[in-house]
Motif scaffolding. Structure first.
Motif, short mmCIF file in Angstrom:
data_model
loop_
_atom_site.label_atom_id
_atom_site.label_comp_id
_atom_site.label_asym_id
_atom_site.label_seq_id
_atom_site.Cartn_x
_atom_site.Cartn_y
_atom_site.Cartn_z
N VAL A 93 0.84 -1.20 0.00
CA VAL A 93 0.00 0.00 0.00
C VAL A 93 0.88 1.25 0.00
N ASP A 94 1.95 1.23 0.79
CA ASP A 94 2.88 2.35 0.79
C ASP A 94 3.50 2.54 -0.60
N ALA A 95 3.85 1.43 -1.25
CA ALA A 95 4.42 1.50 -2.60
C ALA A 95 3.39 2.06 -3.58
N LEU A 96 2.13 1.70 -3.38
CA LEU A 96 1.07 2.20 -4.23
C LEU A 96 0.97 3.72 -4.11
N LYS A 97 1.06 4.22 -2.89
CA LYS A 97 1.04 5.66 -2.67
C LYS A 97 2.25 6.33 -3.31
N ALA A 98 3.35 5.59 -3.38
CA ALA A 98 4.57 6.15 -3.96
C ALA A 98 4.59 6.05 -5.48
N GLY A 99 3.57 5.41 -6.07
CA GLY A 99 3.50 5.39 -7.53
C GLY A 99 3.41 4.03 -8.18
N ALA A 100 3.37 2.95 -7.39
CA ALA A 100 3.17 1.62 -8.00
C ALA A 100 1.79 1.58 -8.64
N TRP A 101 1.66 0.79 -9.69
CA TRP A 101 0.40 0.75 -10.44
C TRP A 101 -0.70 0.04 -9.66
N ASP A 102 -0.38 -1.15 -9.10
CA ASP A 102 -1.39 -1.95 -8.40
C ASP A 102 -0.66 -3.03 -7.61
N PHE A 103 -1.40 -3.73 -6.76
CA PHE A 103 -0.82 -4.89 -6.10
C PHE A 103 -1.86 -5.99 -5.99
N MET A 104 -1.37 -7.22 -5.98
CA MET A 104 -2.23 -8.40 -5.88
C MET A 104 -1.75 -9.24 -4.69
N ALA A 105 -2.68 -9.63 -3.83
CA ALA A 105 -2.33 -10.47 -2.69
C ALA A 105 -2.44 -11.94 -3.10
N LYS A 106 -1.44 -12.73 -2.71
CA LYS A 106 -1.47 -14.17 -3.01
C LYS A 106 -2.47 -14.86 -2.07
N PRO A 107 -3.17 -15.87 -2.57
CA PRO A 107 -3.23 -16.29 -3.98
C PRO A 107 -4.14 -15.34 -4.76
N PHE A 108 -3.66 -14.86 -5.89
CA PHE A 108 -4.42 -13.85 -6.62
C PHE A 108 -5.39 -14.51 -7.61
N ASP A 109 -6.44 -13.77 -7.95
CA ASP A 109 -7.41 -14.20 -8.95
C ASP A 109 -6.79 -13.99 -10.33
N PRO A 110 -6.63 -15.04 -11.14
CA PRO A 110 -5.99 -14.88 -12.46
C PRO A 110 -6.65 -13.81 -13.32
N GLU A 111 -7.99 -13.75 -13.29
CA GLU A 111 -8.68 -12.75 -14.11
C GLU A 111 -8.38 -11.34 -13.65
N MET A 112 -8.25 -11.16 -12.33
CA MET A 112 -7.93 -9.83 -11.80
C MET A 112 -6.53 -9.40 -12.21
N LEU A 113 -5.58 -10.35 -12.21
CA LEU A 113 -4.23 -10.02 -12.64
C LEU A 113 -4.21 -9.62 -14.11
N VAL A 114 -4.89 -10.39 -14.95
CA VAL A 114 -4.94 -10.07 -16.39
C VAL A 114 -5.58 -8.71 -16.61
N ALA A 115 -6.66 -8.43 -15.87
CA ALA A 115 -7.34 -7.14 -16.02
C ALA A 115 -6.44 -5.98 -15.62
N ALA A 116 -5.71 -6.14 -14.50
CA ALA A 116 -4.80 -5.08 -14.03
C ALA A 116 -3.67 -4.86 -15.03
N VAL A 117 -3.10 -5.94 -15.53
CA VAL A 117 -2.00 -5.83 -16.48
C VAL A 117 -2.49 -5.22 -17.80
N THR A 118 -3.68 -5.57 -18.22
CA THR A 118 -4.24 -5.02 -19.46
C THR A 118 -4.42 -3.51 -19.34
N ARG A 119 -4.98 -3.05 -18.21
CA ARG A 119 -5.15 -1.60 -18.01
C ARG A 119 -3.78 -0.90 -18.00
N ALA A 120 -2.83 -1.52 -17.31
CA ALA A 120 -1.49 -0.93 -17.23
C ALA A 120 -0.82 -0.88 -18.60
N ALA A 121 -1.00 -1.94 -19.38
CA ALA A 121 -0.38 -1.99 -20.72
C ALA A 121 -0.97 -0.92 -21.63
#
Length: 435
Positions: A93-121
């Protein structure tokens, strides 16, 4: 998704998880660069990396947080998605405030990871496209005619050829296409550049002032003042018959014959005329005796709708001029603005595009800014707040002459909030410091 939608640098020390995540992203259409540790990833990723970084937080030697911080210092717009264990969420969360795009907690939902990466791309592709356009615009700043379409390239190539050619020219084109700009570039490229470029708006010259103004033996607006330079007759097709009749002997004899029987004044003139682009019907308003004396060579400035590939590049060039003139940082070009540039017909051509660039720099108009572009929907309140926040940050940094500490103090916000907003709004602090 079958097509390649971008690259992903995947940094994960767990071999099985790295393999399964790489397979997931590959099936989603991404090209995956896999790394078992942060150090080789750091060596492979520069500020032009065409994609997104997905990294585990806990890794030997260098953590994902350290990797993010170094990459963020290199390029604040590079999206980094952090994959964390539950105990690392506060750190993420601190990294997010510092400018990271997003974070995923393990075990992550595969669809959520793909969606986050797609938006970032998508965001990354837009940033890199903006950079490319700015570099192209900067490389063509001295060219005068900005564009890479075949018609503009051809006109640009003809400028040095025509600059010292002792022939008159006739430029045709719709309103706002840049006919006078082309005439001035031809004038500046030759020996006549040391002398005056006199522009005459033919449609605005009343018959009553033809003799006392244009054809006077002296004075600021007299043709005599353009001797050894260039006489530009703009909108010749709108000139009165009286004016056209007076121009015929001037161009034929290269001498000004004042009224009252006084001696003719010899002139060394290069004459460039311009008219609309409505075909021979419009040119029929020009006296044949005048037209054929001027039209030794006919050039045509194409409208923007015939060179759509030039619109984004030309827009960036015009917005850069506008930003410098207004002493403001140039905002990032959003997907909505790019869409408007591509779909609008630009009936006012370069002049209309320049006006849109002014409004864009001010944040007052366009698809995102809630202005009066026909057919566009008014911006929402959050969009307007975003515009206000962005302008406030830009103004504070520019006023502080790039001193971030002073800018933060001026804004009255915590440092973390400042950098979060900078990342959110895609503000290029390096560009602001340069300005």
């Amino acid at each position: 998704m079958s097509e390649d939608v971008g690259r992903v640098a995947l940094v994960e020390d767990d071999e099985d998880l790295r393999a399964s995540t790489a397979q997931l992203l590959t099936l989603a259409g991404f090209t995956v660069d896999s790394f078992a540790m942060a150090e080789p990833a750091l060596a492979a990723i520069d500020d032009q990396y065409p994609g997104v970084v997905v990294t585990d937080v806990r890794m030997p030697h260098m953590s994902g947080i350290e990797l993010f911080r170094i990459l963020h210092a290199r390029d604040a717009s590079l999206p980094v998605v952090l994959v964390t264990g539950h105990g690392d969420v506060p750190m993420a969360v601190d990294a997010l405030k510092a400018g990271a795009w997003d974070f995923m907690a393990k075990p992550f939902d595969p669809e959520m990871l793909v969606a986050a990466v797609t938006r970032a791309a998508t965001a990354r592709a837009l940033v890199l496209d903006n950079r490319r356009l700015r570099m192209l615009a900067e490389s063509e700043e001295g060219a005068g005619l900005v564009g890479r379409s075949p018609a503009i390239k051809r006109l640009r190539e003809m400028i040095p050829v025509l600059a010292d050619a002792n022939i008159d020219l006739f430029i045709e084109g719709e309103t706002g296409t840049g006919k006078e700009l082309l005439a001035r570039l031809i004038h500046r490229a030759g020996k006549r550049s040391r002398h005056r470029f006199l522009s005459v708006a033919c449609g605005a010259v009343p018959d009553a002032v033809i003799e006392t103004g244009l054809f006077a033996s002296g004075g600021e607006g007299s043709i005599v003042g353009a001797s050894r330079g260039t006489l530009f007759l703009d909108d010749l097709d709108q000139a009165s018959r009286t004016l056209q009749s007076r121009l015929v002997p001037l161009i034929e004899q290269r001498a000004l014959q004042p009224s009252g029987g006084r001696a003719a004044v010899p002139l060394d003139l290069r004459v460039i005329a311009a008219a609309g682009d409505a075909g021979e019907a419009e040119l029929s308003t020009v006296l044949p005796a005048l037209f054929y004396r001027l039209a030794t060579l006919r050039l045509r400035m194409p409208p923007l709708r015939e060179r759509r590939e030039d619109v984004p590049l030309l827009f960036v060039h015009l917005a850069g001029i506008s930003a410098a003139r207004m002493r403001r940082a140039m905002p990032p070009i959003t997907a909505e603005v790019r869409d408007h540039l591509a779909k609008h017909d630009w009936p006012g051509n370069v002049r209309e595009l320049a006006n849109f660039a002014d409004r864009f720099v001010l944040g007052l108009d366009g698809p995102v800014f809630g202005g009066a572009v026909e057919g566009e929907v008014l911006a929402s309140l959050p969009d307007r707040v975003d515009v206000f926040e962005r302008d406030a940050i830009v103004e504070a940094v520019v006023t502080a002459r790039g001193d971030i500490g002073r800018a933060i103090e001026r804004l009255g916000v915590p440092r973390k909030t400042f950098y979060y907003k900078v990342n959110k709004h895609g503000i290029d602090l390096r560009l602001l410091r340069g300005r």
